[in-house]
Scaffold this motif. Structure first.
Motif, mmCIF file in Angstrom:
data_model
loop_
_atom_site.group_PDB
_atom_site.id
_atom_site.type_symbol
_atom_site.label_atom_id
_atom_site.label_comp_id
_atom_site.label_asym_id
_atom_site.label_seq_id
_atom_site.Cartn_x
_atom_site.Cartn_y
_atom_site.Cartn_z
ATOM 1 N N GLY A 54 0.800 -1.085 -0.075
ATOM 2 C CA GLY A 54 0.180 0.119 0.016
ATOM 3 C C GLY A 54 0.872 1.217 -0.010
ATOM 4 O O GLY A 54 1.744 1.422 0.871
ATOM 5 N N ALA A 55 0.585 1.999 -1.154
ATOM 6 C CA ALA A 55 1.364 3.379 -1.409
ATOM 7 C C ALA A 55 1.508 4.369 0.018
ATOM 8 O O ALA A 55 2.336 5.146 0.130
ATOM 9 N N SER A 56 0.285 4.203 0.829
ATOM 10 C CA SER A 56 0.497 5.146 1.783
ATOM 11 C C SER A 56 0.597 4.680 3.031
ATOM 12 O O SER A 56 0.771 5.476 3.959
ATOM 13 N N THR A 57 1.239 3.598 3.097
ATOM 14 C CA THR A 57 1.865 3.011 4.451
ATOM 15 C C THR A 57 3.018 3.466 4.705
ATOM 16 O O THR A 57 3.930 4.034 4.035
ATOM 17 N N ASP A 58 3.440 3.525 5.950
ATOM 18 C CA ASP A 58 4.618 3.708 6.613
ATOM 19 C C ASP A 58 5.832 3.006 5.813
ATOM 20 O O ASP A 58 6.898 3.624 5.469
ATOM 21 N N ILE A 59 5.721 1.848 5.876
ATOM 22 C CA ILE A 59 6.720 0.969 5.118
ATOM 23 C C ILE A 59 6.951 1.703 3.829
ATOM 24 O O ILE A 59 8.214 1.575 3.463
ATOM 25 N N VAL A 60 6.123 1.609 2.797
ATOM 26 C CA VAL A 60 6.305 1.986 1.412
ATOM 27 C C VAL A 60 6.922 3.617 1.312
ATOM 28 O O VAL A 60 7.725 3.734 0.664
ATOM 29 N N GLN A 61 6.261 4.272 2.199
ATOM 30 C CA GLN A 61 6.561 5.622 2.324
ATOM 31 C C GLN A 61 8.041 5.914 2.858
ATOM 32 O O GLN A 61 8.743 6.847 2.285
ATOM 33 N N LYS A 62 8.511 5.319 3.867
ATOM 34 C CA LYS A 62 9.647 5.572 4.383
ATOM 35 C C LYS A 62 10.717 4.503 4.579
ATOM 36 O O LYS A 62 11.615 4.827 5.352
ATOM 37 N N GLU A 63 10.331 3.207 4.720
ATOM 38 C CA GLU A 63 10.995 2.294 5.263
ATOM 39 C C GLU A 63 11.781 1.205 4.455
ATOM 40 O O GLU A 63 12.149 0.355 4.946
ATOM 41 N N MET A 64 11.360 1.482 3.161
ATOM 42 C CA MET A 64 12.082 0.322 2.430
ATOM 43 C C MET A 64 13.541 0.484 1.844
ATOM 44 O O MET A 64 13.965 1.698 1.596
ATOM 45 N N TYR A 65 14.331 -0.251 1.705
ATOM 46 C CA TYR A 65 15.743 -0.203 1.084
ATOM 47 C C TYR A 65 15.640 -0.605 -0.173
ATOM 48 O O TYR A 65 15.270 -2.087 -0.603
ATOM 49 N N SER A 66 15.374 0.546 -1.089
ATOM 50 C CA SER A 66 15.401 -0.034 -2.263
ATOM 51 C C SER A 66 16.628 0.487 -3.160
ATOM 52 O O SER A 66 17.201 1.439 -2.743
ATOM 53 N N TYR A 105 6.539 -19.335 7.996
ATOM 54 C CA TYR A 105 8.003 -18.855 7.587
ATOM 55 C C TYR A 105 8.737 -18.260 8.648
ATOM 56 O O TYR A 105 8.362 -17.882 9.973
ATOM 57 N N PHE A 106 10.035 -18.313 8.630
ATOM 58 C CA PHE A 106 10.883 -17.462 9.453
ATOM 59 C C PHE A 106 12.137 -17.264 8.867
ATOM 60 O O PHE A 106 12.715 -17.925 8.157
ATOM 61 N N GLY A 107 12.407 -15.794 8.941
ATOM 62 C CA GLY A 107 13.272 -15.109 7.925
ATOM 63 C C GLY A 107 13.503 -13.989 8.499
ATOM 64 O O GLY A 107 12.889 -13.080 9.358
ATOM 65 N N SER A 108 14.499 -13.260 7.762
ATOM 66 C CA SER A 108 14.857 -11.713 7.970
ATOM 67 C C SER A 108 14.205 -10.824 7.163
ATOM 68 O O SER A 108 14.166 -11.010 5.991
ATOM 69 N N TYR A 109 13.930 -9.573 7.596
ATOM 70 C CA TYR A 109 13.290 -8.718 6.889
ATOM 71 C C TYR A 109 13.946 -7.166 7.119
ATOM 72 O O TYR A 109 14.762 -7.197 8.130
ATOM 73 N N PHE A 110 13.801 -6.213 6.483
ATOM 74 C CA PHE A 110 14.508 -4.961 6.420
ATOM 75 C C PHE A 110 13.584 -3.755 6.177
ATOM 76 O O PHE A 110 12.879 -3.621 5.540
ATOM 77 N N ARG A 111 13.974 -2.972 7.147
ATOM 78 C CA ARG A 111 13.228 -1.619 6.990
ATOM 79 C C ARG A 111 13.994 -0.639 7.685
ATOM 80 O O ARG A 111 14.971 -0.816 8.738
ATOM 81 N N ALA A 112 14.286 0.513 7.061
ATOM 82 C CA ALA A 112 15.027 1.538 7.355
ATOM 83 C C ALA A 112 14.273 2.378 8.488
ATOM 84 O O ALA A 112 13.500 3.308 8.046
ATOM 85 N N GLU A 113 14.466 2.184 9.710
ATOM 86 C CA GLU A 113 13.926 2.703 10.707
ATOM 87 C C GLU A 113 15.048 3.279 11.813
ATOM 88 O O GLU A 113 16.051 2.886 11.625
ATOM 89 N N GLN A 114 14.534 4.095 12.527
ATOM 90 C CA GLN A 114 15.544 4.348 13.481
ATOM 91 C C GLN A 114 15.732 3.369 14.500
ATOM 92 O O GLN A 114 14.627 3.068 15.377
ATOM 93 N N PRO A 115 16.890 2.668 14.883
ATOM 94 C CA PRO A 115 17.051 1.600 15.797
ATOM 95 C C PRO A 115 16.826 1.936 17.110
ATOM 96 O O PRO A 115 17.188 2.956 17.756
#
Ligand code: ATP
Ligand code: MG
Length: 417
Positions: A54-66, A105-115
């Protein structure tokens, strides 16, 4: 000095063992209910998340490593697992399988967030998806299995919040109604909420401003606007959870990041976590597969943060790996004895023993001390290619043996004295 990138961490062996326990519980609980493991790539076409999250979500708006893959295509390190799994479901024509298909599933995911504590840039999620079943039993089952997992991991102070979002159409109508209500009470709202009325009216429910809270107490609630079928579906989910003895709170203000949710929405939090209290959550996404180009297919899933489960979970006693045999070569200069010792360790492992070869070149005394430290049951001191002294580290007894007889003696468990 080069350090791990900000927001990442190393899983050291001790932590790896706790993760192994978590994974074993997931396998047992979900595998036992007919869910099978799925793994998807660590990166996907950016378009998948833009459309599927979803384009309006935090994930897509600011947290993706593209990033550009060098050929002009935009790829993204996966920030979540549902869209990739739905992509795989469509790509492999899994609608031809007996439905529903059930994955974990069990795996790692990536988000550009303030740790911060419990929030990382690379983190692990355990999750499950059921694709091709819309019945409320599915929703209840997935909530129940997650509750079981959290219990098995000893996660303390959990709370479950539950809501239903109805359909996107209901939400659009409701949003208009809520916006109009907020406009009518604009003067009583906080600056911040007022500024975001059009952008995200639902956020007004989370405001800590007293005046806003008074207004929101009487605001229209989405749960009261559901279509009769959606309301009935939600009723049945609640009944099933009641019967299963899973406590929950219906929270009409529950909002979660992803645009594609329909009907049931849920989140587990833990008081043991502090600010980042969300342990795991999920919901139904009956429109997602279609949105990604598949046949209209209902689905539901959840994702839970492995770090947060481990943070809020009980310390589980971890027994050190057993060592049946440590092989030491008495004279390090004797290369032929070295070969014999190396072979002895290898054959011992092939015979099913946990056997290690002393690799560090310690003196005999140092090697015996090391054997104590790793709780080795036996030590074989290889004197020459043909003979070894086998020492029982529990009783202290020892005996000279032919090298070839060492393994059989250990396997027989016969006394050495
Ligand atoms: P939060 O409110 O903490 O940002 P979220 O709504 O973004 O969570 P989801 O996208 O639903 O979280 O992901 C499911 C779970 O994954 C969360 O409940 C949390 O336990 C975990 N999680 C999400 N983002 C992170 C992160 N950056 N680091 C560690 N765990 C995370
Ligand atoms: Mg988040």
């Amino acid at each position: 000095m080069i350090q791990a990138p900000k927001g990442t961490y190393d899983v050291l062996p001790r932590e790896a063992e706790r993760r192994g326990i978590l994974e074993a519980h997931v396998q047992r609980i979900f595998g036992g209910a007919g869910y099978r493991r799925i793994e998807t790539p660590a990166f996907e076409a950016t378009e998948l998340f833009a459309r599927g999250v979803g384009a309006s979500t935090d994930i897509v708006q600011k947290e993706m490593y593209s990033f550009d893959d060098g050929g002009g295509r935009s790829l993204t390190l996966r920030p979540e697992g549902t869209a990739p799994i739905c992509r795989a479901y469509i790509e492999h024509g899994m609608h031809k399988l007996p439905l529903p298909v059930k994955f974990w599933y069990f795996g790692s995911y990536f988000r550009a967030e303030q740790p911060q504590k419990g929030r990382y840039r690379q983190f692990w999620q355990v999750g499950a998806e059921v694709i091709g079943a819309g019945a409320p039993e599915t929703d209840a089952e997935i909530i129940l299995l997650l509750a079981e997992l959290l219990e098995a991991m000893g996660v303390k102070g959990t709370r479950l919040r539950l809501a239903s979002l109805g359909t996107p159409e209901t939400r659009v109508e409701y949003r208009d109604e809520l916006t109009a209500y907020l406009r009518a009470h604009e003067s009583e709202l906080s600056e911040e909420v007022r500024a975001r009325i059009d952008l995200n009216p639902m956020r007004a429910f989370d405001s800590s401003d007293r005046g806003t809270q008074v207004v929101m107490a009487d605001a229209p609630k989405l749960l009261d606007r559901l279509d009769p079928e959606d309301a009935e579906h939600f009723e049945q989910v609640r009944t099933l959870l009641d019967v299963a003895g899973i406590p929950y709170e219906v929270d009409p203000t529950l909002v979660r990041g992803l645009d594609y949710y329909t009907r049931t929405l849920f989140e587990f939090t833990s008081d043991a976590l502090g600010a980042q209290s969300g342990v795991g959550g999920g919901g139904r996404y009956d429109r997602l597969i279609e949105q990604l180009g598949g046949q209209p297919t209902p689905g539901i899933g959840f994702a839970a943060g492995a770090e947060r489960i481990l943070l809020a979970g009980a310390e589980q006693p971890i027994a050190p790996d057993p060592v049946d045999l440590l092989v030491v070569v008495a004279n390090r200069e004797d290369r032929i004895a070295g070969v014999a010792g190396f072979e002895l360790a290898r054959e011992a492992r092939r015979a099913g023993l946990a056997a290690q070869f002393e690799l560090s070149g310690r003196s005999l005394k140092g090697a015996l001390k090391h054997a104590d430290r790793i709780h080795a049951r036996y030590v074989a001191i290889v004197n020459d290619p043909q003979s070894a002294t086998l020492k029982d580290m529990e009783s202290g007894d020892q005996r000279e043996l032919e090298t070839a007889g060492v393994i059989a003696t250990i396997l027989r468990g016969s006394r050495l004295a």
